[in-house]
Design a protein around this motif. Structure first.
Motif, PDB file in Angstrom:
ATOM      1  N   GLY A   1      16.467 -12.596  66.804  1.00  0.00           N
ATOM      2  CA  GLY A   1      17.522 -13.060  67.434  1.00  0.00           C
ATOM      3  C   GLY A   1      17.471 -13.067  68.879  1.00  0.00           C
ATOM      4  O   GLY A   1      18.681 -13.033  69.515  1.00  0.00           O
ATOM      5  N   GLY A   2      16.431 -12.626  69.558  1.00  0.00           N
ATOM      6  CA  GLY A   2      16.009 -12.445  70.870  1.00  0.00           C
ATOM      7  C   GLY A   2      16.016 -11.242  71.311  1.00  0.00           C
ATOM      8  O   GLY A   2      15.885 -10.397  70.583  1.00  0.00           O
ATOM      9  N   ALA A   3      16.160 -10.845  72.756  1.00  0.00           N
ATOM     10  CA  ALA A   3      16.007  -9.454  72.978  1.00  0.00           C
ATOM     11  C   ALA A   3      17.515  -8.587  72.679  1.00  0.00           C
ATOM     12  O   ALA A   3      18.332  -9.197  73.066  1.00  0.00           O
ATOM     13  CB  ALA A   3      15.609  -9.691  74.658  1.00  0.00           C
ATOM     14  N   ILE A   4      17.098  -7.455  72.636  1.00  0.00           N
ATOM     15  CA  ILE A   4      18.136  -6.565  72.454  1.00  0.00           C
ATOM     16  C   ILE A   4      17.888  -5.129  73.471  1.00  0.00           C
ATOM     17  O   ILE A   4      16.495  -4.675  73.249  1.00  0.00           O
ATOM     18  CB  ILE A   4      18.324  -5.911  70.913  1.00  0.00           C
TER      19      ILE A   4
ATOM     20  N   LYS B   1      25.981  -0.826  58.640  1.00  0.00           N
ATOM     21  CA  LYS B   1      24.641  -1.648  58.289  1.00  0.00           C
ATOM     22  C   LYS B   1      24.628  -2.765  59.393  1.00  0.00           C
ATOM     23  O   LYS B   1      25.226  -3.203  60.037  1.00  0.00           O
ATOM     24  CB  LYS B   1      24.735  -2.146  56.889  1.00  0.00           C
ATOM     25  N   VAL B   2      23.202  -3.081  59.471  1.00  0.00           N
ATOM     26  CA  VAL B   2      22.599  -4.103  60.376  1.00  0.00           C
ATOM     27  C   VAL B   2      22.470  -5.281  59.328  1.00  0.00           C
ATOM     28  O   VAL B   2      21.724  -5.135  58.440  1.00  0.00           O
ATOM     29  CB  VAL B   2      21.433  -3.649  61.060  1.00  0.00           C
ATOM     30  N   ARG B   3      22.893  -6.420  59.870  1.00  0.00           N
ATOM     31  CA  ARG B   3      22.858  -7.603  59.055  1.00  0.00           C
ATOM     32  C   ARG B   3      22.243  -8.738  60.003  1.00  0.00           C
ATOM     33  O   ARG B   3      22.416  -8.555  61.023  1.00  0.00           O
ATOM     34  CB  ARG B   3      24.314  -8.138  58.716  1.00  0.00           C
ATOM     35  N   VAL B   4      21.338  -9.694  59.321  1.00  0.00           N
ATOM     36  CA  VAL B   4      20.656 -10.582  60.046  1.00  0.00           C
ATOM     37  C   VAL B   4      20.988 -11.995  59.325  1.00  0.00           C
ATOM     38  O   VAL B   4      20.918 -12.063  58.091  1.00  0.00           O
ATOM     39  CB  VAL B   4      19.527 -10.427  59.953  1.00  0.00           C
TER      40      VAL B   4
ATOM     41  N   GLU C   1      21.172 -14.310  63.939  1.00  0.00           N
ATOM     42  CA  GLU C   1      22.203 -13.344  64.728  1.00  0.00           C
ATOM     43  C   GLU C   1      22.180 -12.105  64.214  1.00  0.00           C
ATOM     44  O   GLU C   1      22.164 -11.971  62.693  1.00  0.00           O
ATOM     45  CB  GLU C   1      24.005 -13.994  64.272  1.00  0.00           C
ATOM     46  N   ILE C   2      22.025 -11.059  64.814  1.00  0.00           N
ATOM     47  CA  ILE C   2      21.915  -9.774  64.506  1.00  0.00           C
ATOM     48  C   ILE C   2      22.953  -9.043  64.773  1.00  0.00           C
ATOM     49  O   ILE C   2      23.302  -8.937  65.923  1.00  0.00           O
ATOM     50  CB  ILE C   2      20.712  -9.032  65.013  1.00  0.00           C
ATOM     51  N   TYR C   3      23.618  -8.271  63.666  1.00  0.00           N
ATOM     52  CA  TYR C   3      25.137  -7.818  63.948  1.00  0.00           C
ATOM     53  C   TYR C   3      25.177  -6.577  63.236  1.00  0.00           C
ATOM     54  O   TYR C   3      24.692  -6.527  62.196  1.00  0.00           O
ATOM     55  CB  TYR C   3      26.004  -8.744  63.887  1.00  0.00           C
TER      56      TYR C   3
ATOM     57  N   LYS D   1      21.687 -13.157  69.409  1.00  0.00           N
ATOM     58  CA  LYS D   1      21.983 -14.151  68.829  1.00  0.00           C
ATOM     59  C   LYS D   1      20.951 -15.197  69.447  1.00  0.00           C
ATOM     60  O   LYS D   1      21.085 -15.256  70.674  1.00  0.00           O
ATOM     61  CB  LYS D   1      23.496 -14.620  69.123  1.00  0.00           C
ATOM     62  N   LYS D   2      20.202 -15.971  68.756  1.00  0.00           N
ATOM     63  CA  LYS D   2      19.509 -17.198  69.129  1.00  0.00           C
ATOM     64  C   LYS D   2      19.657 -18.282  68.461  1.00  0.00           C
ATOM     65  O   LYS D   2      19.505 -18.074  67.113  1.00  0.00           O
ATOM     66  CB  LYS D   2      17.872 -16.591  69.303  1.00  0.00           C
TER      67      LYS D   2
END
Length: 677
Positions: free
Chosen positions: A109-112, A149-152, A310-312, A326-327
């Motif tokens: 999703g890009g840089a975090i 939780k982490v979702r993609v 998108e990582i959320y 998000k990318k």
């Protein structure tokens, strides 16, 4: 002695108290080790530094799985953890130490990037004091709470497609048929039905059982069993009659020309673990496909798509809480190539099980219109997933369908004679009008050759001059011509044609050579080289390019495939002024007689309204001159001389007792009749 030791220990203790040695320093050391393990994704080692209470809340197995699942899910390719140590570490009221740190991640999703604080406490572990990490989910991401939780969500990019000169697709993004079973509608105990499915799909019944018995399978779930081409109507029809079978469209790379352009296009497959390790820094993920051969591999950087994501974080109720990164997806760029799929298909279809290679080129521009190798494989099989039986049948086939012949090099036989002629004319070692004193079907320079003779297939009544030697393809004439040229001159002039040099072309071709070391050591080798035998091996594309010089005044045109790089100005010349316009005219006129003269070896390609110039070649493949078990490769290369637009080379293997090069001549004629009107 004991008193001295006691005094020393007492002194060390006093110094430690005076200089405040080591509680806080140990906290730093512990966090440094934790960070080092974290940066390497060494989750087991990370867990070893957790506090006792933290370990009560999460087991080592769950800790490792949590990190691994999250990091794999977000396609973590790089992580940097940087502690921000203050000038001095201070304890809070509970005796804990806080250490700020920064984290930077590269993900799908890009840089975090985030900042957080780690808390360490000193505990009694294994009868000694140690600083441990007070851990919670927030050390993964500061906004990740317990039970969250982490979702993609992945957003797929489209790989660039490969299009031909005549606007047909050689590689496109299409669909295949995914065969699956709805377990609740399928009788898993019906072995006859399972065996029937297995037989249709060429899989094992056990593999079906294994997929249906997986722990995650629910009664209403679609369980994928295999993937087949949507063109495979017979299998699709048979499977659709079976209760519980469902057939869905699945996006996939599709190669419409199948075997006809297999070595040209190559194919894609899922990225391997080794490739992922090497390419992760370039944004590849475990879900990517990558070009494995052919144009798919050569133009991977242009064709590849970059998926977006998108990582959320979702809360306990499954509601989106916060987006971490998000990318947007990035589509690959289409590749337009000079290939004419109609010519490509027509050439491949001529082989009908024969082995060989064909090239078609626009001789004035260098546009490569066809690159054919036969037999071949279906690249769609590699995309769909090839069975071991299918792979073994290809790998063990004596006709070698996995061998790319247009990339290889072969003895050119008599197709090399015009090159010898050009060298002789250029160096004034050959008078085109002078007749050589040749009689009989065999000849040797002198008795020093022992039992070795140069042979020819026929005697003719005309004078043995250049024209008639080309018309009748006289080996003895060109052996004598090469000897007159001499070893050193022959070798140096061959270099001017690019022999021994890698041809500049997108697709890596085998380098043509006069011999293994590009030297000629004996007169016999020189004589044999004059008519394309000896140790000489020539790449078919390079030979085709050399023949462009006969319609371009002695300039060899640079072949190319990428139509997007097509110059609007003059064509690119690879080797300029290799010989003069006059020499070019002489040889082209003689090659025209090879086809138009009823006695010419290429007369079978004569077309009244399409004047052709060409040369046949029958290359002997044998251990020595007395070998009667060897085979022959047949060649014919021709170009239309009236406003040249098409140059065609065809080579067929194993034409012994099938007419030699005469087996090939009518095939080349057919291509000109179809495409040069």
């Amino acid at each position: 002695m004991k008193k001295k030791i006691l005094l020393s220990l007492l002194l060390i203790s006093v110094l430690m108290l005076v200089f405040g040695c080591s509680n806080t320093n140990t906290a730093k050391d512990s966090f440094d080790k934790y960070v080092k393990a974290w940066s390497k994704s060494d989750f087991k080692n990370m867990y070893s530094y957790l506090s006792l209470d933290s370990k009560k809340n999460i087991t080592e197995k769950d800790f490792i799985e949590k990190y691994k699942n999250i990091y794999d899910g977000i396609d973590l390719s790089k992580i940097s953890v940087t502690p921000e140590y203050p000038k001095s570490l201070k304890k809070d009221g509970n005796g804990n130490v806080s250490i700020p740190f920064k984290v930077s991640m590269n993900t799908s999703g890009g840089a975090i990037n985030f900042e957080d604080t780690a808390y360490l406490k000193q505990e009694e572990i294994n009868n000694s004091k140690a600083w441990t990490i007070v851990w919670s989910n927030k050390m993964i991401f500061p906004d990740l709470g317990d039970g969250e939780k982490v979702r993609v969500d992945k957003k797929l990019g489209n790989r660039g497609e490969i299009r031909s000169e005549n606007s047909s697709y050689l590689a496109k993004n299409g669909f295949v048929a995914q065969i699956g079973i709805i377990s609740g509608k399928f009788n898993a105990n019906d072995s006859n039905t399972k065996n029937n499915i297995a037989q249709i799909l060429n899989v094992t019944s056990d593999s079906i059982d294994k997929k249906l018995s997986a722990s995650y399978v629910k009664p209403d779930m679609f369980v994928p069993i295999d993937t087949i081409s949507k063109d495979d109507s017979a299998k699709i029809s048979a499977l659709s009659q079976i209760s519980g079978i469902m057939i869905q469209d699945k996006a996939a790379r599709v190669y419409p020309l199948k075997e006809k352009a297999a070595f040209l296009t190559g194919y894609v497959q899922p990225i391997s673990a080794e490739e992922l390790t090497n390419l992760k820094s370039k944004g590849y993920t475990q879900d990517d496909v990558i070009g494995k051969s052919g144009l798919e591999k050569i133009y991977e950087n242009q064709l590849r798509a970059e998926d977006g994501a998108e990582i959320y974080i979702v809360d306990k109720n499954g509601n989106k809480k916060k987006t971490l990164a998000k990318k947007d997806p990035k589509n690959g760029t289409d590749l337009n190539i000079t290939i004419n799929t109609d010519i490509q298909s027509a050439l491949y279809d001529q082989y009908k099980g024969d082995s060989g290679t064909s090239i078609a080129m626009q001789p004035k521009t260098g546009e490569v219109l066809a690159l054919v190798s036969s037999p071949a494989y279906d690249p769609n099989d590699f995309v769909l997933g090839m069975s071991s039986d299918k792979w073994n049948s290809l790998n063990n086939d004596p006709k070698k369908p996995l061998l790319n012949r247009f990339e290889s090099a072969f003895a050119p036989g008599s197709t090399f004679k015009p090159i010898t002629a050009a060298v002789g004319l250029k160096t004034n070692k050959l008078d085109p009008n002078a007749a050589k004193n040749i009689s009989g079907l065999k000849w040797q320079r002198d008795s020093s050759w022992g039992g070795y003779f140069v042979t020819r297939t026929e005697q003719y009544s005309e004078p043995s001059n250049l024209l008639n030697a080309l018309v009748h393809s006289d080996n003895i004439y060109f052996a004598q011509a090469a000897l007159n040229i001499g070893k050193d001159t022959f070798v140096s002039e061959a270099k001017n044609f690019g022999i021994g040099e890698k041809i500049p072309f997108e697709y890596g071709m085998t380098t043509s050579k006069l011999s293994k070391d590009n030297t000629i050591n004996t007169d016999i080798q020189l004589a044999d080289s004059g008519y394309g035998q000896g140790e000489m091996l020539i790449n078919p594309l390079q030979l085709t390019s050399i023949y462009t010089s006969f319609v371009n005044g002695g300039n060899i045109i640079n072949p190319y495939l990428n139509a997007d790089k097509k110059s609007s100005s003059q064509s690119k010349i690879w080797k300029s002024n290799v010989f003069s316009q006059d020499i070019s005219n002489t040889i082209l006129n003689d090659l025209s007689q090879v086809v138009s003269n009823p006695e010419g070896t290429g007369h079978g390609a004569y077309i009244p309204n399409i004047p052709l110039a060409g040369k046949t070649g029958t290359a002997e493949i044998k251990a020595n001159q007395n070998d009667t078990n060897g085979t022959e490769n047949g060649w014919f290369i021709a170009v239309n001389t009236n406003n040249p637009k098409l140059l065609v080379l065809e080579m067929y293997e194993d034409v012994k007792n099938r007419g030699g090069s005469h087996y090939v001549v009518p095939k080349v004629k057919d291509i000109f009749q179809q495409f040069c009107k």
